[in-house]
Design a protein around this motif. Structure first.
Motif, PDB file in Angstrom:
ATOM      1  N   GLU A  20      -7.008  21.066   8.121  1.00  0.00           N
ATOM      2  CA  GLU A  20      -7.526  19.706   7.971  1.00  0.00           C
ATOM      3  C   GLU A  20      -6.725  18.857   6.991  1.00  0.00           C
ATOM      4  N   VAL A  24      -4.882  15.295   7.811  1.00  0.00           N
ATOM      5  CA  VAL A  24      -5.275  14.087   7.085  1.00  0.00           C
ATOM      6  C   VAL A  24      -4.066  13.464   6.387  1.00  0.00           C
ATOM      7  N   ARG A  47     -10.882  12.514   8.603  1.00  0.00           N
ATOM      8  CA  ARG A  47     -11.532  13.829   8.531  1.00  0.00           C
ATOM      9  C   ARG A  47     -12.544  14.004   9.670  1.00  0.00           C
TER      10      ARG A  47
END
Length: 178
Positions: A20, A24, A47
């Protein structure tokens, strides 16, 4: 399920929860957003987008999406999905700026074209490239993409719609001795 793919230098891996922060950081980079023709979106929204890939895109098999890895490092993002601009599928790629200019973009697109032909049965694929993105437009031209039309955004920006036969990937690889 999105398959794992490989090219000469890259691994195309379906995203995992631990990816993640990489995703991002890529989509919060101003240069990346500029060349992708998108606004810089607030981090919480990026996110949510990442979690949507894990909770909706993969389980529902909506389209194929990968994190790109080179020598154990995250170097970018790739997708093959239906496009809303025409009846067809679009290739989407974004590389971490530190990895620009190394031929990885060409390698990503060739691998996506091969996947589109061999695994999805597609005979052609589209790309949307900002008219000012000379490097990406030149790469697409070398790969056999042809201009379909220009799409003008509400903000006046121009994006070039391009199309290429997926067989171009095989021809490129044979010509390269791959």
């Amino acid at each position: 399920m999105t398959p794992e793919l490989h090219s000469e230098r890259l691994r195309f891996l379906p995203y995992r929860p631990e990816d993640e922060d990489h995703f991002v950081a890529l989509l919060r980079d101003e240069e990346v957003c500029r060349w992708m023709g998108q606004d810089l979106v607030p981090e919480p929204e990026v996110r949510v987008l990442f979690r949507t890939i894990l909770t909706e895109v993969y389980p529902r098999r909506l389209f194929d999406v990968w994190g790109l890895w080179h020598a154990g490092a995250y170097v970018g993002h790739a997708e093959v999905k239906k496009t809303g601009n025409v009846a067809g599928h679009e290739l989407v790629t974004a590389l971490v700026p530190a990895h620009w200019g190394r031929g990885l973009g060409r390698e990503v697109v060739r691998t996506l074209l091969r996947h589109a032909a061999e695994n999805l049965g597609l005979t052609e694929a589209y790309g949307m490239v900002g008219a000012e993105n000379r490097a990406s437009l030149a790469m697409c031209e070398r790969l056999g993409f042809r201009h379909v039309r220009d799409v003008k955004g509400d903000d006046g920006t121009v994006t070039r719609m391009l199309v290429v036969p997926t067989a171009a990937a095989a021809a490129q690889e044979e010509g390269a001795g791959a």
